[in-house]
Design a protein around this motif. Sequence first.
Motif, PDB file in Angstrom:
ATOM      1  N   ALA A 270       0.834  -1.206   0.000  1.00  0.00           N
ATOM      2  CA  ALA A 270       0.000   0.000   0.000  1.00  0.00           C
ATOM      3  C   ALA A 270       0.867   1.254   0.000  1.00  0.00           C
ATOM      4  O   ALA A 270       0.572   2.230  -0.702  1.00  0.00           O
ATOM      5  N   ILE A 271       1.943   1.245   0.785  1.00  0.00           N
ATOM      6  CA  ILE A 271       2.839   2.398   0.851  1.00  0.00           C
ATOM      7  C   ILE A 271       3.471   2.665  -0.505  1.00  0.00           C
ATOM      8  O   ILE A 271       3.632   3.818  -0.922  1.00  0.00           O
ATOM      9  N   GLU A 272       3.831   1.594  -1.218  1.00  0.00           N
ATOM     10  CA  GLU A 272       4.407   1.775  -2.547  1.00  0.00           C
ATOM     11  C   GLU A 272       3.396   2.446  -3.485  1.00  0.00           C
ATOM     12  O   GLU A 272       3.748   3.338  -4.263  1.00  0.00           O
ATOM     13  N   GLU A 273       2.129   2.017  -3.399  1.00  0.00           N
ATOM     14  CA  GLU A 273       1.082   2.628  -4.225  1.00  0.00           C
ATOM     15  C   GLU A 273       0.885   4.097  -3.839  1.00  0.00           C
ATOM     16  O   GLU A 273       0.744   4.968  -4.713  1.00  0.00           O
ATOM     17  N   ILE A 274       0.876   4.360  -2.525  1.00  0.00           N
ATOM     18  CA  ILE A 274       0.687   5.731  -2.049  1.00  0.00           C
ATOM     19  C   ILE A 274       1.850   6.623  -2.488  1.00  0.00           C
ATOM     20  O   ILE A 274       1.654   7.762  -2.911  1.00  0.00           O
ATOM     21  N   SER A 275       3.064   6.080  -2.415  1.00  0.00           N
ATOM     22  CA  SER A 275       4.239   6.850  -2.825  1.00  0.00           C
ATOM     23  C   SER A 275       4.194   7.175  -4.310  1.00  0.00           C
ATOM     24  O   SER A 275       4.608   8.263  -4.729  1.00  0.00           O
ATOM     25  N   MET A 276       3.675   6.246  -5.114  1.00  0.00           N
ATOM     26  CA  MET A 276       3.543   6.504  -6.548  1.00  0.00           C
ATOM     27  C   MET A 276       2.530   7.626  -6.805  1.00  0.00           C
ATOM     28  O   MET A 276       2.746   8.492  -7.656  1.00  0.00           O
ATOM     29  N   LEU A 277       1.435   7.614  -6.055  1.00  0.00           N
ATOM     30  CA  LEU A 277       0.449   8.691  -6.188  1.00  0.00           C
ATOM     31  C   LEU A 277       1.070  10.039  -5.811  1.00  0.00           C
ATOM     32  O   LEU A 277       0.898  11.034  -6.523  1.00  0.00           O
ATOM     33  N   ALA A 278       1.807  10.035  -4.689  1.00  0.00           N
ATOM     34  CA  ALA A 278       2.453  11.278  -4.248  1.00  0.00           C
ATOM     35  C   ALA A 278       3.490  11.737  -5.264  1.00  0.00           C
ATOM     36  O   ALA A 278       3.603  12.930  -5.560  1.00  0.00           O
ATOM     37  N   GLY A 279       4.250  10.786  -5.810  1.00  0.00           N
ATOM     38  CA  GLY A 279       5.265  11.126  -6.803  1.00  0.00           C
ATOM     39  C   GLY A 279       4.673  11.728  -8.057  1.00  0.00           C
ATOM     40  O   GLY A 279       5.328  12.516  -8.747  1.00  0.00           O
ATOM     41  N   ALA A 280       3.427  11.358  -8.343  1.00  0.00           N
ATOM     42  CA  ALA A 280       2.731  11.927  -9.509  1.00  0.00           C
ATOM     43  C   ALA A 280       2.010  13.228  -9.166  1.00  0.00           C
ATOM     44  O   ALA A 280       1.299  13.779 -10.007  1.00  0.00           O
ATOM     45  N   GLY A 281       2.192  13.693  -7.932  1.00  0.00           N
ATOM     46  CA  GLY A 281       1.555  14.940  -7.519  1.00  0.00           C
ATOM     47  C   GLY A 281       0.109  14.790  -7.098  1.00  0.00           C
ATOM     48  O   GLY A 281      -0.574  15.788  -6.870  1.00  0.00           O
ATOM     49  N   LYS A 282      -0.370  13.561  -6.970  1.00  0.00           N
ATOM     50  CA  LYS A 282      -1.768  13.319  -6.587  1.00  0.00           C
ATOM     51  C   LYS A 282      -1.859  13.180  -5.067  1.00  0.00           C
ATOM     52  O   LYS A 282      -2.173  12.109  -4.524  1.00  0.00           O
ATOM     53  N   PHE A 283      -1.550  14.265  -4.355  1.00  0.00           N
ATOM     54  CA  PHE A 283      -1.445  14.207  -2.905  1.00  0.00           C
ATOM     55  C   PHE A 283      -2.788  13.942  -2.228  1.00  0.00           C
ATOM     56  O   PHE A 283      -2.853  13.212  -1.238  1.00  0.00           O
TER      57      PHE A 283
ATOM     58  N   LEU B  44       2.494  17.646   4.525  1.00  0.00           N
ATOM     59  CA  LEU B  44       3.546  18.646   4.432  1.00  0.00           C
ATOM     60  C   LEU B  44       4.017  18.780   2.989  1.00  0.00           C
ATOM     61  O   LEU B  44       4.153  19.892   2.466  1.00  0.00           O
ATOM     62  N   SER B  45       4.271  17.630   2.329  1.00  0.00           N
ATOM     63  CA  SER B  45       4.724  17.671   0.941  1.00  0.00           C
ATOM     64  C   SER B  45       3.703  18.332   0.036  1.00  0.00           C
ATOM     65  O   SER B  45       4.059  18.957  -0.968  1.00  0.00           O
ATOM     66  N   ALA B  46       2.415  18.192   0.381  1.00  0.00           N
ATOM     67  CA  ALA B  46       1.350  18.799  -0.410  1.00  0.00           C
ATOM     68  C   ALA B  46       1.144  20.273  -0.081  1.00  0.00           C
ATOM     69  O   ALA B  46       0.340  20.953  -0.716  1.00  0.00           O
ATOM     70  N   GLY B  47       1.878  20.764   0.927  1.00  0.00           N
ATOM     71  CA  GLY B  47       1.714  22.155   1.331  1.00  0.00           C
ATOM     72  C   GLY B  47       0.439  22.411   2.102  1.00  0.00           C
ATOM     73  O   GLY B  47      -0.036  23.539   2.186  1.00  0.00           O
ATOM     74  N   GLN B  48      -0.118  21.352   2.699  1.00  0.00           N
ATOM     75  CA  GLN B  48      -1.360  21.484   3.474  1.00  0.00           C
ATOM     76  C   GLN B  48      -1.000  21.825   4.925  1.00  0.00           C
ATOM     77  O   GLN B  48      -1.022  20.967   5.816  1.00  0.00           O
ATOM     78  N   ILE B  49      -0.640  23.060   5.164  1.00  0.00           N
ATOM     79  CA  ILE B  49      -0.134  23.479   6.473  1.00  0.00           C
ATOM     80  C   ILE B  49      -1.284  24.074   7.276  1.00  0.00           C
ATOM     81  O   ILE B  49      -1.483  25.288   7.325  1.00  0.00           O
ATOM     82  N   ASN B  50      -2.065  23.213   7.908  1.00  0.00           N
ATOM     83  CA  ASN B  50      -3.147  23.673   8.772  1.00  0.00           C
ATOM     84  C   ASN B  50      -2.721  23.546  10.235  1.00  0.00           C
ATOM     85  O   ASN B  50      -1.589  23.158  10.538  1.00  0.00           O
ATOM     86  N   GLU B  51      -3.621  23.870  11.161  1.00  0.00           N
ATOM     87  CA  GLU B  51      -3.284  23.837  12.591  1.00  0.00           C
ATOM     88  C   GLU B  51      -2.883  22.443  13.036  1.00  0.00           C
ATOM     89  O   GLU B  51      -1.993  22.281  13.877  1.00  0.00           O
ATOM     90  N   GLU B  52      -3.538  21.427  12.505  1.00  0.00           N
ATOM     91  CA  GLU B  52      -3.222  20.042  12.884  1.00  0.00           C
ATOM     92  C   GLU B  52      -1.789  19.687  12.495  1.00  0.00           C
ATOM     93  O   GLU B  52      -1.038  19.114  13.299  1.00  0.00           O
ATOM     94  N   VAL B  53      -1.394  20.047  11.286  1.00  0.00           N
ATOM     95  CA  VAL B  53      -0.043  19.742  10.811  1.00  0.00           C
ATOM     96  C   VAL B  53       1.003  20.521  11.601  1.00  0.00           C
ATOM     97  O   VAL B  53       2.032  19.969  12.026  1.00  0.00           O
ATOM     98  N   VAL B  54       0.757  21.796  11.829  1.00  0.00           N
ATOM     99  CA  VAL B  54       1.700  22.616  12.603  1.00  0.00           C
ATOM    100  C   VAL B  54       1.849  22.058  14.011  1.00  0.00           C
ATOM    101  O   VAL B  54       2.961  21.950  14.541  1.00  0.00           O
TER     102      VAL B  54
END
Length: 375
Positions: A210-223, A255-265
């Motif tokens: 599953a992580i490999e599939e997720i990493s491929m999605l992230a690598g394609a910018g599909k965060f 973080l990689s997607a730039g989704q910097i909300n209160e939860e992430v901070v």
Amino acid sequence: MKKLNALRTFAAATAVVGLIAFASQPTNALDAAGSFGVGSDAPALDVEHWIQDGNGFFKPVTDFQDGKVYVVEFWATWCGPCIMSMPHLAELQNQYRGQNVQIVSISDESPEEVNEFLKQESDEEEKTFGEITSAYSLTTDPDRSAHADYMEASNAAGIPTAYIVGKTGKIEWIGHPMGMDETLEAVVNDKWDREAYKKQYEQEQRLQQAIEEISMLAGAGKFDDAIKRIEEEISKTDNEDLKTNLKDFRYSLMLSAGQINEEVVGYYKKQVEEMKDNPMALGQFGYSLVGVSQQGGKIGPLADLAIKNLAPVVDKAEAEVQPLLLNIMAQLSQIDKKLDQAIEYQEKAVEASGERQKQRMELYLDELKSEKESG
């Protein structure tokens, strides 16, 4: 094998940006049919060349004998982690000598290559590798029959990989040889719960895929798709350690997607608090933020968070690493649109640099000054 100096250690630590490993040790994925893994009968060994025999203590193994425990480990002379594992394998073999435990380490190189390697001296041990490995059975199998029966059959990701064969000839455990101590002790003392481990192991393999599939999605910018997929895995996982690591991975993706909300901070504030006295860890965190920004992501208040925590501990790092840490702080300051602060840190980076680093550091300093002058 040469010792890693601090600079190489830092470079290795920061080579992968924005991803957090999900498991505590390397795992090996089952093939699609799940035909070979924990609980399978261990294939007989068809090894061509037995080079070390534990100083005459061990005989070559073909079929595994009932009542004995074996470790079948795959290695190569070019594999740094394999070489790092050798003293530990020798220590384990000596610990269990006379207790019906035999470690068999298998390369697929020529006997000439292996014998030449064994003549070399280790910087770590001040012994030859032949002396280090003399406690256990060191072999090589150039036709790769053993490799096919074990590594390919279990779809193992890479070397070193070890297989513990129990007293009934079944595979009890698969993993990195540096992580097998407790399992080996339990198997030898008849206290190992193979079925419980098998369940955990197979869950880890499913998660690895599953992580490999997720990493491929992230690598394609599909965060967004990657984050949704990992949240599905979190809901399905009942192993709390794996669930925690999956949540870490989720925050890394956000973080990689730039989704910097209160939860992430809030999450990264806790992470930074835990590494506040560790300049290398803080440097790695800062470097990952720079990477996110360079890829177009927004890091918001995390830039300032990293700088404020890294600045007081830079001088605790080794001298050759300090210019890199100061450079990271300068880059984060530039991202945070604080050019005076960026120039100050980069001037310190130039001052702390050796001759080979200085030119690169000066080029970036010139870039910062030019940006300031242009407004």
